[in-house]
Motif scaffolding. Structure first.
Motif, PDB file in Angstrom:
ATOM      1  N   UNK B 275       0.826  -1.201   0.000  1.00 42.32           N
ATOM      2  CA  UNK B 275       0.000   0.000   0.000  1.00 42.32           C
ATOM      3  C   UNK B 275       0.859   1.249   0.000  1.00 42.32           C
ATOM      4  N   UNK B 276       2.061   1.149   0.605  1.00 43.55           N
ATOM      5  CA  UNK B 276       2.926   2.316   0.671  1.00 43.55           C
ATOM      6  C   UNK B 276       3.385   2.730  -0.722  1.00 43.55           C
ATOM      7  N   UNK B 277       3.772   1.743  -1.520  1.00 42.41           N
ATOM      8  CA  UNK B 277       4.231   2.055  -2.871  1.00 42.41           C
ATOM      9  C   UNK B 277       3.041   2.231  -3.810  1.00 42.41           C
ATOM     10  N   UNK B 278       2.090   1.318  -3.686  1.00 46.08           N
ATOM     11  CA  UNK B 278       0.992   1.309  -4.655  1.00 46.08           C
ATOM     12  C   UNK B 278      -0.007   2.431  -4.449  1.00 46.08           C
ATOM     13  N   UNK B 317       1.543   3.492   6.347  1.00 45.94           N
ATOM     14  CA  UNK B 317       2.135   4.627   5.660  1.00 45.94           C
ATOM     15  C   UNK B 317       1.272   5.870   5.824  1.00 45.94           C
ATOM     16  N   UNK B 318      -0.043   5.673   5.905  1.00 51.80           N
ATOM     17  CA  UNK B 318      -0.907   6.839   6.025  1.00 51.80           C
ATOM     18  C   UNK B 318      -1.224   7.117   7.486  1.00 51.80           C
ATOM     19  N   UNK B 319      -0.372   6.609   8.386  1.00 52.88           N
ATOM     20  CA  UNK B 319      -0.579   6.866   9.799  1.00 52.88           C
ATOM     21  C   UNK B 319      -1.624   5.971  10.436  1.00 52.88           C
ATOM     22  N   UNK B 320      -2.295   5.157   9.628  1.00 51.46           N
ATOM     23  CA  UNK B 320      -3.348   4.327  10.212  1.00 51.46           C
ATOM     24  C   UNK B 320      -2.719   3.111  10.887  1.00 51.46           C
ATOM     25  N   UNK B 321      -3.494   2.484  11.757  1.00 46.50           N
ATOM     26  CA  UNK B 321      -2.936   1.332  12.455  1.00 46.50           C
ATOM     27  C   UNK B 321      -3.153   0.110  11.576  1.00 46.50           C
ATOM     28  N   UNK B 390      -7.523   1.888  -0.317  1.00 45.51           N
ATOM     29  CA  UNK B 390      -6.247   1.651   0.361  1.00 45.51           C
ATOM     30  C   UNK B 390      -6.419   0.894   1.680  1.00 45.51           C
ATOM     31  N   UNK B 391      -7.488   0.105   1.783  1.00 46.66           N
ATOM     32  CA  UNK B 391      -7.678  -0.737   2.961  1.00 46.66           C
ATOM     33  C   UNK B 391      -7.837  -2.170   2.493  1.00 46.66           C
TER      34      UNK B 391
END
Lengths: 300, 400
Positions: B275-278, B317-321, B390-391
């Motif tokens: 998810x960080x790259x994509x 990456x988006x700060x989520x847990x 993104x989940x």
């Protein structure tokens, strides 16, 4: 036809990157008759510097043109310094040694930077922050051309133009040409060869750093071993265009990038890396001085 | 005379480091304590994992899961009255290093069992060594069928690729109603090649057409040439059985080129880095996995809680847990299984442990009930997950 155009666009983007790196190779060869194998690692350092600079300066939360320009400048300056340092420490002491010694040293520096990079940066690939929001600028037929590709192309062209201006229209450029023609005669004419050579390394390294930043935009993955393949391919590009010849390096880079993408697209993607080396072998067999190179007749 | 003295000095200095402990991570090896020595106060288990390198999240996750399992067991008194000592080696995501790591664990550290690896290529490189030394090896997550065929000391606690590839093919045909597909394979990677083969075969058996099979190599960053080719053929889905770093880039470039169809993948997609790259590019994709963090089963939720308590919540990456990924759960299950096997064997002899592992029936793992079959594989359920906004979301579970 659309596919061809798309592949062409893909190839041009990579070709510009190879061209930027190849310029460094060709300039150093022209001036010192040395193939600086560590140059691929300067490209890697440029990308890494860009990654850390963007994070440290807080540009990692979104696209930012200022961020991109700042990171680009920082990276180019840092790598110029590193390039000069390498020249001073590794190559200058061997200035008058037989040609093989600095060549092996160059390989040594390359390996040192690769593995040192793994220790310092960690071998895990890192994702550079997105400094340029991706968007499709325009479409030609059904082929989307996105802004990153255009930026890569434009920045490369600008830097190449800048380099050509430096080489042909400034005193330092004239000094560079003189030293590459005949080092001893240039020294006799009052040119500070050490400074000229250092300047050449600085400019070449700065261009490689720019290439590293552009690649970070285009394919966002940087890691310490990323300089190996592009470095080798850029070297092939420089040879293809005529090593020592600046427009040749640009031409070689573009041809290589396009050839790679076309082979990958039309033949088989497994041959993508192979084509560069096939080109190397062919050009050395058929026209060793390169496409734009010329054989200097030695007057006895 | 002087030259000989100098030479001797140089040689001594050069070879002196060999006498020092060449440790990997983890406790230094106690010299001389063999596994047959009844005086040994701990039971040594070796772990080799990719803690660094392009697939670093696999090793780091499975190590965390494994460490958690071992800590729990030790806190409850250990096995056979002894504490378990976990010796971990980093193989840097390289098959040659995996082999070296396992050799070191077996020969220098005298481990009674080896746990590893997540990546099939590395398991395949190291398994012959474990087999030769007759030390049982349990792979937490290698899905290529070849791994357990190396010998009767090699086991795994996860499903294998024929099941995985077949399930994704069936999902594509039955759930996504796809009649054709394109495949993008990592040719340097045993897992990717095998999984693609099984997907293609099942997809064609179900009546679908494979429009294109393109290839790339792990480490590549530009896939636009292959993707352009694929785009022209207009597939309804694209199967990308690769590792997460490349998958992220491929997804990005595919969307850039205008390929909007669903992307399908395998369990190697499971990493926060995908998810960080994509980012947005991996939306509208499905991948098969060993467990789902959304599973309401109390065993799963208990584990997630324990894991988060021990390691803090892994921030995305988006700060989520983000919850523990499948690699962590598999590492945990493998750890629990090896301890259970040692208990059942009643001894810390590698051969006895091996027999106990082979006899495992209905062991309650977090990823499901583990029964080791005659091929030394576990028949486990597969879950299919979807990436949306993104989940990662649960779609369905398929029993073996």
């Amino acid at each position: 036809m659309d596919v061809f155009f798309q592949q062409l666009v893909n190839g041009l983007a990579w070709g510009s990157i190879y061209a930027l790196i190849a310029l460094g190779y060709t300039m150093v060869y022209g001036i010192l008759k040395l193939i600086n194998f560590a140059h691929g690692e300067i490209y890697m350092l440029g990308a890494m510097t860009g990654y850390y600079a963007a994070r440290a300066l807080g540009f990692d939360d979104g696209p930012s043109m200022i961020g991109l320009l700042t990171v680009l400048t920082i990276s180019m300056v840092v790598c110029a310094a590193v390039g000069m340092l390498i020249e001073r420490v590794a190559y200058r002491p061997l200035r008058n040694a037989p040609r093989l010694a600095p060549l092996i040293t160059a390989i040594g520096v390359s390996l040192f930077l690769q593995y040192g990079g793994q220790i310092v940066f960690g071998p895990d690939p890192k994702v550079p922050p997105e400094l340029l929001a991706k968007s499709t600028l325009f479409t030609v037929g059904s082929v989307p051309v996105n802004n990153v590709q255009v930026v890569v192309l434009v920045v490369s062209l600008a830097l190449c133009a800048g380099l050509t201006w430096i080489v042909h229209r400034t005193r330092m450029g004239r000094a560079m040409r003189a030293v590459s023609y005949d080092r001893q005669a240039a020294a006799l004419m009052g040119i500070n060869t050490d400074k000229t050579i250092a300047f050449t390394f600085a400019v070449g390294s700065a261009l490689a750093a720019a290439a590293g930043i552009l690649v970070g935009l285009y394919n966002p993955k940087v890691e310490p071993l990323m300089g190996l393949m592009p470095g080798l391919k850029a070297f092939v590009a420089a040879v293809l265009g005529g090593i020592g010849n600046i427009p040749g390096a640009m031409l070689g880079g573009v041809i290589l990038g396009v050839a790679e993408t076309l082979v990958s697209g039309y033949l088989s993607s497994t041959y993508r890396d192979a084509i560069a080396f096939v080109i190397l072998i062919v050009i050395l067999l058929v026209r060793p001085t390169g496409l734009l190179g010329s054989t200097a007749k030695e007057k006895v | 005379m002087k030259t000989i003295a100098k030479l001797t000095l140089v040689l001594l200095i050069a070879f002196a480091p060999m006498g020092c402990d060449q440790g990997g991570k983890g406790a230094p090896a106690e010299g001389g304590a063999s596994s047959a020595n009844a005086e040994a106060t701990t039971i040594k288990i070796g772990e080799y994992a990719s803690l660094t390198g392009p697939t670093a999240t696999f090793g780091q996750s499975s190590h965390k899961g494994l460490q958690l399992a071992i800590d729990e067991i030790n806190a409850a008194g250990g096995v056979l009255g002894k504490q378990i000592e976990l010796i971990t080696e980093d193989d840097q995501s390289k098959p040659e290093e995996a082999r070296t790591a396992v050799l070191k664990l077996i020969r220098q550290d005298d481990v009674v069992a080896v746990l590893g690896e997540m990546a099939s290529s590395r398991s395949l490189a190291a398994a012959p060594e474990a087999q030769r030394a007759k030390v049982p090896m349990i792979s937490p997550g290698s899905t290529n069928p070849q791994v357990t065929k190396v010998g009767d000391y090699i086991f795994r606690v996860c499903f294998i690729d024929p099941f995985q590839g077949g399930t994704m093919a069936r999902f594509a045909v039955e759930d996504l109603k796809a009649t054709n597909a394109a495949v993008l394979v990592d040719v340097k990677n045993d897992y990717s090649v095998g999984l693609a083969e099984f997907f293609v075969k099942k997809f064609q058996d179900l009546g679908g057409t494979i429009l294109a099979q393109e290839s790339y190599t792990e480490g590549d960053t530009d896939f636009r040439a292959q993707l352009t080719k694929i785009r022209e053929l207009k597939p309804e889905v694209m199967f990308i059985p690769g590792y997460y770093t490349e998958v992220g880039l491929i997804a990005q470039q595919a969307r850039e080129l205008g390929i909007d169809v669903p992307l399908l993948g395998g369990d190697a997609w499971d990493s926060p880095v995908t998810l960080e790259i994509g980012k947005d590019a991996v939306n509208n994709s499905y991948f098969s996995n060993h467990y789902s963090a959304d599973d309401p089963d109390p065993t799963v939720q208990d584990f997630i809680q324990k894991f988060e308590q021990t390691y803090g919540e892994t921030a995305g990456a988006d700060g989520s847990k983000k919850k523990p990924d499948a690699m962590a759960v598999l590492g945990y299950d493998a750890g629990k299984l090896i301890a259970d096997a040692i208990k059942r064997a009643g001894s810390a002899e590698p051969t006895a442990i091996r027999d106990a592992i082979a006899a495992t029936k209905g062991f309650p793992g977090v990823t499901g009930s583990i029964t080791i079959n005659a091929e030394r594989n576990a028949e486990k359920p597969i879950v299919i997950l979807k990436i949306e906004d993104q989940q990662i979301k649960f779609v369905k579970r398929i029993e073996p």
